[in-house]
Design a protein around this motif. Structure first.
Motif, PDB file in Angstrom:
ATOM      1  N   PHE A 169       0.833  -1.208   0.000  1.00 39.88           N
ATOM      2  CA  PHE A 169       0.000   0.000   0.000  1.00 39.88           C
ATOM      3  C   PHE A 169       0.868   1.259   0.000  1.00 39.88           C
ATOM      4  CE2 PHE A 169      -2.510   3.273   2.190  1.00 39.88           C
ATOM      5  CZ  PHE A 169      -3.609   3.311   1.338  1.00 39.88           C
ATOM      6  N   LEU A 170       1.959   1.255   0.792  1.00 37.99           N
ATOM      7  CA  LEU A 170       2.866   2.400   0.835  1.00 37.99           C
ATOM      8  C   LEU A 170       3.538   2.633  -0.513  1.00 37.99           C
ATOM      9  CD1 LEU A 170       4.569   1.956   4.350  1.00 37.99           C
ATOM     10  CD2 LEU A 170       2.840   3.634   3.682  1.00 37.99           C
ATOM     11  N   ILE A 171       3.893   1.533  -1.188  1.00 36.58           N
ATOM     12  CA  ILE A 171       4.520   1.659  -2.513  1.00 36.58           C
ATOM     13  C   ILE A 171       3.531   2.255  -3.510  1.00 36.58           C
ATOM     14  CG2 ILE A 171       5.436   0.347  -4.465  1.00 36.58           C
ATOM     15  CD1 ILE A 171       6.702  -1.571  -2.449  1.00 36.58           C
ATOM     16  N   VAL A 172       2.291   1.816  -3.446  1.00 39.37           N
ATOM     17  CA  VAL A 172       1.262   2.329  -4.353  1.00 39.37           C
ATOM     18  C   VAL A 172       1.045   3.825  -4.129  1.00 39.37           C
ATOM     19  CG1 VAL A 172      -1.195   2.240  -4.924  1.00 39.37           C
ATOM     20  CG2 VAL A 172       0.103   0.121  -4.655  1.00 39.37           C
ATOM     21  N   ILE A 173       0.948   4.223  -2.874  1.00 36.29           N
ATOM     22  CA  ILE A 173       0.744   5.629  -2.555  1.00 36.29           C
ATOM     23  C   ILE A 173       1.916   6.473  -3.033  1.00 36.29           C
ATOM     24  CG2 ILE A 173       0.514   7.305  -0.683  1.00 36.29           C
ATOM     25  CD1 ILE A 173      -1.996   5.722  -1.200  1.00 36.29           C
ATOM     26  N   SER A 174       3.136   5.961  -2.834  1.00 37.53           N
ATOM     27  CA  SER A 174       4.330   6.699  -3.255  1.00 37.53           C
ATOM     28  C   SER A 174       4.383   6.831  -4.771  1.00 37.53           C
ATOM     29  CB  SER A 174       5.591   5.993  -2.746  1.00 37.53           C
ATOM     30  OG  SER A 174       5.598   5.917  -1.333  1.00 37.53           O
ATOM     31  N   LEU A 175       4.066   5.761  -5.467  1.00 31.47           N
ATOM     32  CA  LEU A 175       4.064   5.819  -6.924  1.00 31.47           C
ATOM     33  C   LEU A 175       3.005   6.782  -7.444  1.00 31.47           C
ATOM     34  CD1 LEU A 175       4.606   2.083  -7.963  1.00 31.47           C
ATOM     35  CD2 LEU A 175       6.167   4.003  -8.351  1.00 31.47           C
ATOM     36  N   ASP A 176       1.836   6.756  -6.812  1.00 29.27           N
ATOM     37  CA  ASP A 176       0.771   7.662  -7.231  1.00 29.27           C
ATOM     38  C   ASP A 176       1.200   9.132  -7.081  1.00 29.27           C
ATOM     39  OD1 ASP A 176      -0.782   5.508  -7.775  1.00 29.27           O
ATOM     40  OD2 ASP A 176      -2.018   5.635  -5.968  1.00 29.27           O
ATOM     41  N   ALA A 177       1.830   9.436  -5.945  1.00 29.35           N
ATOM     42  CA  ALA A 177       2.283  10.808  -5.714  1.00 29.35           C
ATOM     43  C   ALA A 177       3.361  11.208  -6.710  1.00 29.35           C
ATOM     44  CB  ALA A 177       2.801  10.953  -4.281  1.00 29.35           C
ATOM     45  N   TYR A 178       4.288  10.284  -6.985  1.00 27.01           N
ATOM     46  CA  TYR A 178       5.376  10.571  -7.910  1.00 27.01           C
ATOM     47  C   TYR A 178       4.849  10.800  -9.323  1.00 27.01           C
ATOM     48  CZ  TYR A 178       9.661   9.962 -10.608  1.00 27.01           C
ATOM     49  OH  TYR A 178      10.698  10.128 -11.487  1.00 27.01           O
ATOM     50  N   VAL A 179       3.924   9.939  -9.762  1.00 25.06           N
ATOM     51  CA  VAL A 179       3.340  10.093 -11.095  1.00 25.06           C
ATOM     52  C   VAL A 179       2.555  11.395 -11.188  1.00 25.06           C
ATOM     53  CG1 VAL A 179       1.653   9.138 -12.712  1.00 25.06           C
ATOM     54  CG2 VAL A 179       3.269   7.622 -11.563  1.00 25.06           C
ATOM     55  N   GLY A 180       1.819  11.727 -10.122  1.00 23.97           N
ATOM     56  CA  GLY A 180       1.087  12.993 -10.113  1.00 23.97           C
ATOM     57  C   GLY A 180       2.010  14.181 -10.249  1.00 23.97           C
ATOM     58  N   TRP A 181       3.149  14.110  -9.566  1.00 19.56           N
ATOM     59  CA  TRP A 181       4.127  15.202  -9.675  1.00 19.56           C
ATOM     60  C   TRP A 181       4.691  15.291 -11.082  1.00 19.56           C
ATOM     61  CZ3 TRP A 181       9.469  14.781 -10.605  1.00 19.56           C
ATOM     62  CH2 TRP A 181      10.186  15.994 -10.511  1.00 19.56           C
ATOM     63  N   LEU A 182       5.007  14.141 -11.691  1.00 23.64           N
ATOM     64  CA  LEU A 182       5.526  14.135 -13.054  1.00 23.64           C
ATOM     65  C   LEU A 182       4.527  14.745 -14.042  1.00 23.64           C
ATOM     66  CD1 LEU A 182       7.290  10.649 -13.380  1.00 23.64           C
ATOM     67  CD2 LEU A 182       8.370  12.899 -13.234  1.00 23.64           C
ATOM     68  N   LEU A 183       3.270  14.443 -13.845  1.00 25.23           N
ATOM     69  CA  LEU A 183       2.253  14.944 -14.769  1.00 25.23           C
ATOM     70  C   LEU A 183       2.050  16.455 -14.666  1.00 25.23           C
ATOM     71  CD1 LEU A 183      -0.435  12.121 -14.486  1.00 25.23           C
ATOM     72  CD2 LEU A 183       1.100  12.566 -16.408  1.00 25.23           C
ATOM     73  N   THR A 184       2.414  17.027 -13.509  1.00 25.19           N
ATOM     74  CA  THR A 184       2.259  18.484 -13.372  1.00 25.19           C
ATOM     75  C   THR A 184       3.366  19.263 -14.072  1.00 25.19           C
ATOM     76  OG1 THR A 184       3.493  18.515 -11.262  1.00 25.19           O
ATOM     77  CG2 THR A 184       1.088  18.241 -11.150  1.00 25.19           C
ATOM     78  N   ILE A 185       4.458  18.583 -14.437  1.00 27.20           N
ATOM     79  CA  ILE A 185       5.562  19.280 -15.104  1.00 27.20           C
ATOM     80  C   ILE A 185       5.127  19.857 -16.456  1.00 27.20           C
ATOM     81  CG2 ILE A 185       7.858  19.017 -16.123  1.00 27.20           C
ATOM     82  CD1 ILE A 185       8.518  17.053 -13.896  1.00 27.20           C
ATOM     83  N   PRO A 186       4.530  19.028 -17.359  1.00 28.27           N
ATOM     84  CA  PRO A 186       4.059  19.643 -18.618  1.00 28.27           C
ATOM     85  C   PRO A 186       2.939  20.657 -18.402  1.00 28.27           C
ATOM     86  CG  PRO A 186       3.316  17.367 -18.444  1.00 28.27           C
ATOM     87  CD  PRO A 186       4.313  17.574 -17.361  1.00 28.27           C
ATOM     88  N   LEU A 187       2.165  20.489 -17.306  1.00 31.58           N
ATOM     89  CA  LEU A 187       1.112  21.459 -17.025  1.00 31.58           C
ATOM     90  C   LEU A 187       1.681  22.846 -16.772  1.00 31.58           C
ATOM     91  CD1 LEU A 187      -1.571  19.738 -14.745  1.00 31.58           C
ATOM     92  CD2 LEU A 187      -1.780  20.490 -17.111  1.00 31.58           C
ATOM     93  N   ARG A 188       2.799  22.902 -16.066  1.00 30.90           N
ATOM     94  CA  ARG A 188       3.395  24.207 -15.767  1.00 30.90           C
ATOM     95  C   ARG A 188       3.802  24.930 -17.046  1.00 30.90           C
ATOM     96  NH1 ARG A 188       5.756  21.442 -11.258  1.00 30.90           N
ATOM     97  NH2 ARG A 188       7.707  21.103 -12.383  1.00 30.90           N
ATOM     98  N   TYR A 189       4.399  24.204 -17.975  1.00 31.79           N
ATOM     99  CA  TYR A 189       4.797  24.832 -19.236  1.00 31.79           C
ATOM    100  C   TYR A 189       3.577  25.286 -20.038  1.00 31.79           C
ATOM    101  CZ  TYR A 189       9.557  23.201 -18.408  1.00 31.79           C
ATOM    102  OH  TYR A 189      10.809  22.998 -17.881  1.00 31.79           O
ATOM    103  N   LEU A 190       2.518  24.468 -20.032  1.00 31.35           N
ATOM    104  CA  LEU A 190       1.304  24.848 -20.747  1.00 31.35           C
ATOM    105  C   LEU A 190       0.650  26.067 -20.103  1.00 31.35           C
ATOM    106  CD1 LEU A 190      -0.856  24.293 -22.901  1.00 31.35           C
ATOM    107  CD2 LEU A 190      -1.963  22.766 -21.239  1.00 31.35           C
ATOM    108  N   TYR A 191       0.588  26.095 -18.772  1.00 33.96           N
ATOM    109  CA  TYR A 191      -0.064  27.202 -18.079  1.00 33.96           C
ATOM    110  C   TYR A 191       0.692  28.516 -18.262  1.00 33.96           C
ATOM    111  CZ  TYR A 191      -3.229  23.948 -15.749  1.00 33.96           C
ATOM    112  OH  TYR A 191      -4.206  23.002 -15.491  1.00 33.96           O
ATOM    113  N   ARG A 192       2.007  28.441 -18.431  1.00 34.31           N
ATOM    114  CA  ARG A 192       2.769  29.655 -18.703  1.00 34.31           C
ATOM    115  C   ARG A 192       2.357  30.285 -20.026  1.00 34.31           C
ATOM    116  NH1 ARG A 192       8.855  27.473 -17.194  1.00 34.31           N
ATOM    117  NH2 ARG A 192       8.483  27.157 -14.954  1.00 34.31           N
ATOM    118  N   LYS A 193       2.001  29.444 -20.997  1.00 30.12           N
ATOM    119  CA  LYS A 193       1.594  29.945 -22.307  1.00 30.12           C
ATOM    120  C   LYS A 193       0.170  30.510 -22.273  1.00 30.12           C
ATOM    121  CE  LYS A 193       4.590  26.876 -24.989  1.00 30.12           C
ATOM    122  NZ  LYS A 193       5.445  27.982 -25.511  1.00 30.12           N
ATOM    123  N   VAL A 194      -0.734  29.822 -21.579  1.00 36.19           N
ATOM    124  CA  VAL A 194      -2.129  30.265 -21.573  1.00 36.19           C
ATOM    125  C   VAL A 194      -2.358  31.421 -20.606  1.00 36.19           C
ATOM    126  CG1 VAL A 194      -2.889  27.936 -22.171  1.00 36.19           C
ATOM    127  CG2 VAL A 194      -2.890  28.643 -19.771  1.00 36.19           C
TER     128      VAL A 194
END
Length: 331
Positions: A8-33
């Motif tokens: 369960f701890l591994i799943v939670i950690s992976l979920d948080a890490y993937v969520g953080w990775l997905l926000t990286i392209p969001l930041r670049y997109l939000y800078r443009k919009v």
């Protein structure tokens, strides 16, 4: 094999890490919009947040089934995105936080730019006011030097040129933003008065009285100059017998008091302002002096014009007492 807690701890950690990775392209997109029209920006943010939420949900479910459920695969593909609404709210919250921080940073940057612009304008205004010296003084001095040369009084002409050079060097190289010690201001005043003394000879009387300890007090450079110029013009040059100019400085509590007085014919003073018939340099010089003091001291100053006794005009300036630190005090 992993126990339930570790999985369960591994799943939670992976979920948080993937969520953080997905926000990286969001930041670049939000800078443009960020610079788009509001309705376009909101539409893009909602669509992209929904898309990222669906992708994050798929990855989270896959990690959950692969690690926690040991490779379970659901028959219905809709189960992969069943938690999208929750992830969508998380992404919207993150987006709101991002734009909130971005707006705050932009606001602070604009404030900083505004303060910088105001400081530059403030500095330019001070320099403009300080450098509005009476051009008649320069013309009269050059004419006096020319006359001395014509009558072969070369020694006096050389002294006058030397004093004029020292005075102009002082006036041009002293930064109007920085304050100078009163003794330096008095030095400049003496240079100016010595030049005028050549023109008026015995018609110009000079009295300088400094209370002990005031020499190190800090004052705006050339703050006395327009006051002395006015006294020369209206109290000395306008009278056949000339006149006397008195400069005084003393302390009162936490304030420094400066005074420039003359024994001329006087002027009409209404509400602390001098009313002159030609509305010329006197008014400009006093207005500049008041504006410089206001720019440097805000409301913590006073400039008062009164009738001198038994005759003439007296200008009093009150500013906060600031003393130049000695080397021992700096150490």
């Amino acid at each position: 094999m992993l126990d339930t807690r570790d999985a369960f701890l591994i799943v939670i950690s992976l979920d948080a890490y993937v969520g953080w990775l997905l926000t990286i392209p969001l930041r670049y997109l939000y800078r443009k919009v960020w610079f788009w029209e509001p309705w376009k920006m909101i539409f893009v943010v909602l669509m992209v947040a929904l898309l990222i939420a669906m992708l994050w949900t798929v990855v989270r479910n896959f990690n959950y089934w692969e690690i926690y459920r040991h490779g379970y695969r659901p028959a219905d593909w809709l189960l992969y995105i069943r938690d999208t609404p929750a992830a969508f709210y998380v992404m919207l919250s993150w987006s709101g936080l991002y734009f909130g921080i971005k707006y705050y940073q932009t606001l602070q940057l604009e404030k900083q730019k505004l303060l910088t612009a105001m400081n530059k304008a403030h500095e330019a205004q001070l320099k403009m006011l300080r450098y509005q010296l009476n051009p008649h003084f320069l013309f009269n001095t050059l004419n006096a030097i020319s006359t001395l040369v014509l009558i072969n009084d070369n020694d006096t002409a050389n002294k006058m040129v030397s004093r004029l050079s020292d005075f102009l060097r002082y006036s041009l190289y002293k930064d109007p933003i920085n304050k100078v010690m009163l003794e330096q201001e008095i030095y400049a005043a003496r240079l100016y008065l010595e030049i005028e003394k050549v023109r008026f000879s015995e018609r110009l009387g000079i009295v300088i009285e400094l209370e002990p300890g005031t020499e190190k007090a800090l004052v705006p450079s050339l703050i006395l100059q327009p006051l002395i110029e006015n006294a020369i013009k209206y109290a000395v040059a306008s009278q056949v017998n000339g006149g006397e100019i008195t400069i005084r400085a003393k302390t009162f509590g936490h304030d420094l008091l400066l005074e420039v007085a003359d024994n001329g014919p006087g002027m009409s003073i209404v509400d602390g302002s001098v009313k002159v018939a030609d509305n010329s340099d006197s008014g400009v010089g006093l207005v500049n002096t008041r504006e410089r003091l206001a720019a440097l001291y805000d409301n913590d100053f006073a400039l008062v014009l009164t009738h001198n006794e038994p005759r003439g005009v007296k200008v009093n300036i009150r500013i906060p007492l600031q003393l130049e630190k000695t080397e021992s005090e700096h150490a």
